[in-house]
Scaffold this motif. Structure first.
Motif, PDB file in Angstrom:
ATOM      1  N   MET A 134      -3.833   2.997 113.999  1.00 43.93           N
ATOM      2  CA  MET A 134      -4.577   2.777 112.762  1.00 43.93           C
ATOM      3  C   MET A 134      -4.430   3.944 111.796  1.00 43.93           C
ATOM      4  O   MET A 134      -4.456   3.772 110.579  1.00 43.93           O
ATOM      5  CB  MET A 134      -6.057   2.526 113.073  1.00 43.93           C
ATOM      6  CG  MET A 134      -6.350   1.140 113.603  1.00 43.93           C
ATOM      7  SD  MET A 134      -8.136   0.784 113.690  1.00 43.93           S
ATOM      8  CE  MET A 134      -8.616   1.821 115.074  1.00 43.93           C
ATOM      9  N   THR A 273     -10.330  -0.920 104.574  1.00 40.53           N
ATOM     10  CA  THR A 273     -10.057  -0.698 105.998  1.00 40.53           C
ATOM     11  C   THR A 273     -10.962   0.392 106.565  1.00 40.53           C
ATOM     12  O   THR A 273     -11.370   0.319 107.731  1.00 40.53           O
ATOM     13  CB  THR A 273      -8.581  -0.328 106.209  1.00 40.53           C
ATOM     14  OG1 THR A 273      -8.225   0.766 105.355  1.00 40.53           O
ATOM     15  CG2 THR A 273      -7.683  -1.511 105.905  1.00 40.53           C
ATOM     16  N   LEU A 277     -13.480  -0.237 109.618  1.00 42.71           N
ATOM     17  CA  LEU A 277     -13.486   0.572 110.836  1.00 42.71           C
ATOM     18  C   LEU A 277     -14.864   1.167 111.094  1.00 42.71           C
ATOM     19  O   LEU A 277     -15.346   1.170 112.237  1.00 42.71           O
ATOM     20  CB  LEU A 277     -12.442   1.681 110.715  1.00 42.71           C
ATOM     21  CG  LEU A 277     -12.303   2.624 111.916  1.00 42.71           C
ATOM     22  CD1 LEU A 277     -11.956   1.843 113.181  1.00 42.71           C
ATOM     23  CD2 LEU A 277     -11.256   3.693 111.640  1.00 42.71           C
ATOM     24  N   ILE A 356      -6.738  -4.048 110.566  1.00 42.34           N
ATOM     25  CA  ILE A 356      -6.753  -2.743 109.892  1.00 42.34           C
ATOM     26  C   ILE A 356      -5.365  -2.111 109.911  1.00 42.34           C
ATOM     27  O   ILE A 356      -4.876  -1.607 108.895  1.00 42.34           O
ATOM     28  CB  ILE A 356      -7.777  -1.812 110.569  1.00 42.34           C
ATOM     29  CG1 ILE A 356      -9.197  -2.328 110.317  1.00 42.34           C
ATOM     30  CG2 ILE A 356      -7.630  -0.386 110.069  1.00 42.34           C
ATOM     31  CD1 ILE A 356     -10.268  -1.603 111.103  1.00 42.34           C
ATOM     32  N   ASN A 360      -2.788  -1.702 106.340  1.00 46.05           N
ATOM     33  CA  ASN A 360      -2.227  -0.436 105.855  1.00 46.05           C
ATOM     34  C   ASN A 360      -0.719  -0.401 106.000  1.00 46.05           C
ATOM     35  O   ASN A 360      -0.011   0.113 105.124  1.00 46.05           O
ATOM     36  CB  ASN A 360      -2.860   0.732 106.614  1.00 46.05           C
ATOM     37  CG  ASN A 360      -4.279   1.017 106.164  1.00 46.05           C
ATOM     38  OD1 ASN A 360      -4.517   1.369 105.015  1.00 46.05           O
ATOM     39  ND2 ASN A 360      -5.226   0.854 107.059  1.00 46.05           N
TER      40      ASN A 360
END
Length: 520
Positions: A134, A273, A277, A356, A360
């Motif tokens: 991530m 994101t 998270l 997530i 990205n």
């Protein structure tokens, strides 16, 4: 094993298919995360082209192809990871591929180090690998802080190695620590700081948990510090340094970076994101399925205090505090326990993490692919520059930086620095800051060097050429129209502001190359 120090809350037995699904998802995400580096000749990261330009200078030093404007001056700088490795790798590969391989190795060190650290602490791997994926393209990494990324990857392995011998006699701990301190000192100063802070917090927790005497605790911390003190002494005696002067606190940005950290190109995706998270961690903690172990609490508290205390700019290096966030995100999961009640929780958690990561990754891949044509165009434009020329870099924007709401312009910032290789040119923006890089401009041209600066606004250059510049214009740019042979103007196209002085030679959607008809 460190897991003997505290009880690890293990998840209830899962069907084999759940473990297989988790492994499969992680493997696919890991493979996808490596694709941008594998498929992009020059990754579209802010600092990357400038680092690549320096690798060309270092690799060609002492050969007939050496750039005439730069010299190599080695000293004990704690920021030399790629400077030491890439020129050696370039003996077998092209400089471009060697630099890209270094970036790939940095990513593998980060992901592998997170997995190994969790394995050492818990006796198994569980969540650290997903956390690493991530954050693999978080802001510091996508902006091209490659020495820091490499150093942080080494730091994760170093922390794991130390924790493996944490209960051994002091000679073993001293040797392991000294080896990794030396490697990290050469790789990157902030990575060494992360390593030292993590083990310092851990030793403080251990002393508190086991009620160790102050003397014994101080001795263990001293064993950690001795190699660092020795290296600092050697550095000072050999005229080495750590960056330059300049310490600035921007406390107002510290809450913002928490939402800005996940993506270096898109503010909306980064905030979304990051919020996702945070919500995932908060919900799991409230339901009791995610817990910080005692050592983890000490580490999390220590990193939080360090983030608040460290300046935004330290030793002339920007975004020092920002680097604490990915470091904590890679280390703390090893000290967390996760116990998902059933398969629905497992699938939901994997779906959230996948979303997530891929959100990205999609932005990064899209930006990198969009720059392939522009990088190819600017490399082609170098062939229209006379070899050995002096090349200035400007921007059509109002300031040094592109608009903060359009961060996709940043990867063009330092692309013109590659002219040092393709045209044997002098480009004032090449990183040549004493204390950070072993490359510097030769004495005859050093007055023009901007060792850590961005492009100059075209409105400023126009005002200087017209004799209307303010008195505080820095010396290196005051007579640019007499000093330079060519000018790159980055950013959206604008009408030629100085048609009597500048002749357009080439361009694309993101740059224009002008020949400067030098004024007498």
């Amino acid at each position: 094993m460190v897991s003997s120090d505290w009880q690890v809350v293990t998840a209830r037995a899962r069907p084999g298919s759940d473990r297989f699904v988790a492994i499969a998802v992680f493997s696919l995400l890991a493979a996808a995360s490596l694709l941008p580096v594998l498929l992009t000749p020059i990754p579209a990261m802010v600092d990357y082209p400038n680092h690549l330009a320096r690798m060309y200078i270092l690799s060609q030093n002492g050969t007939p192809d050496a750039n005439p404007y730069y010299e190599v001056a080695w000293a004990l700088y704690p920021n030399l990871a790629m400077d030491l490795l890439v020129p050696q790798m370039a003996r077998l590969l092209s400089v471009e591929n060697a630099t890209r391989l270094f970036l790939l190795l940095s990513q593998l060190l980060v992901v592998g180090g997170a997995l190994v650290l969790e394995r050492v602490v818990k006796g198994r791997v569980h969540i650290a690998g997903f956390a690493a994926l991530m954050f693999l393209y978080c802001l510091p990494f996508t902006w091209g802080f490659v020495n820091f990324e490499f150093g942080l990857g080494v730091a994760l392995w170093a922390i794991a190695a130390y924790l493996m011998v944490v209960e051994h006699a002091w000679p073993m701990r001293f040797v392991v620590n000294a080896v990794f301190v030396t490697a990290l000192f050469a790789a990157h100063f902030f990575a060494l700081g992360i390593y030292g802070a993590t083990l310092g917090f851990y030793e403080l927790w251990r002393a508190h948990d086991r009620k160790i005497s102050y003397g014994d605790a101080a001795l263990r911390l001293a064993i950690l510090a001795i190699p660092v003190v020795v290296l600092f002494a050697v550095m000072r005696s050999t005229a080495g340094s750590i960056g330059s002067e300049g310490t600035i606190w921007h406390f107002e940005f510290k809450p913002i970076w928490l939402f800005r950290i996940m993506n270096g190109y898109n503010l909306t995706v980064s905030a979304a994101t990051a919020l996702g998270l945070m919500a995932l961690v908060y919900f799991a903690a409230r339901r009791g399925v995610l817990k910080l172990e005692p050592a983890g609490i000490w580490l999390a508290t220590g990193f939080a205090l360090l983030y608040l205390a460290i300046p935004s700019k330290l030793f002339g290096t920007s975004f020092a505090d920002l680097r604490i966030i990915p470091a904590a995100a890679l280390i703390i999961p090893a000290f967390c326990s996760l116990s998902l009640p059933d398969r629905r929780w497992t699938i939901a958690a994997l779906t959230a993490v996948t979303g997530i990561t891929l959100a990205n990754l999609a932005v990064v891949f899209g930006v990198w692919l969009s720059y392939r044509a522009d990088y190819a165009s600017i490399i082609e434009s170098f062939h229209k520059i006379d070899r050995g020329s002096l090349v200035l870099v400007g921007t059509s924007g109002e300031g040094e930086d592109p608009p903060f709401n359009d961060l996709t312009q940043y990867p063009m910032f330092y692309a013109p620095t590659l002219a040092v290789h393709y045209a044997d040119a002098f480009v004032p923006n090449v990183f040549t800051e004493v204390g950070k890089q072993p490359v510097q401009a030769r004495a005859a041209i050093r007055r023009l060097a901007i060792p850590y600066g961005g492009p100059m606004p075209i409105r400023v250059l126009t005002a200087i050429a017209a004799g209307q510049a303010p008195t505080d214009i820095p010396p290196f740019i005051r007579t640019w129209y007499r000093d330079y042979d060519y000018l790159y103007v980055l950013g959206p196209r604008v009408v030629n502001p100085l048609p009597d002085l500048l002749e357009e030679l080439d361009g694309s959607a993101r740059f224009v190359l002008y020949k400067v008809h030098r004024a007498p």
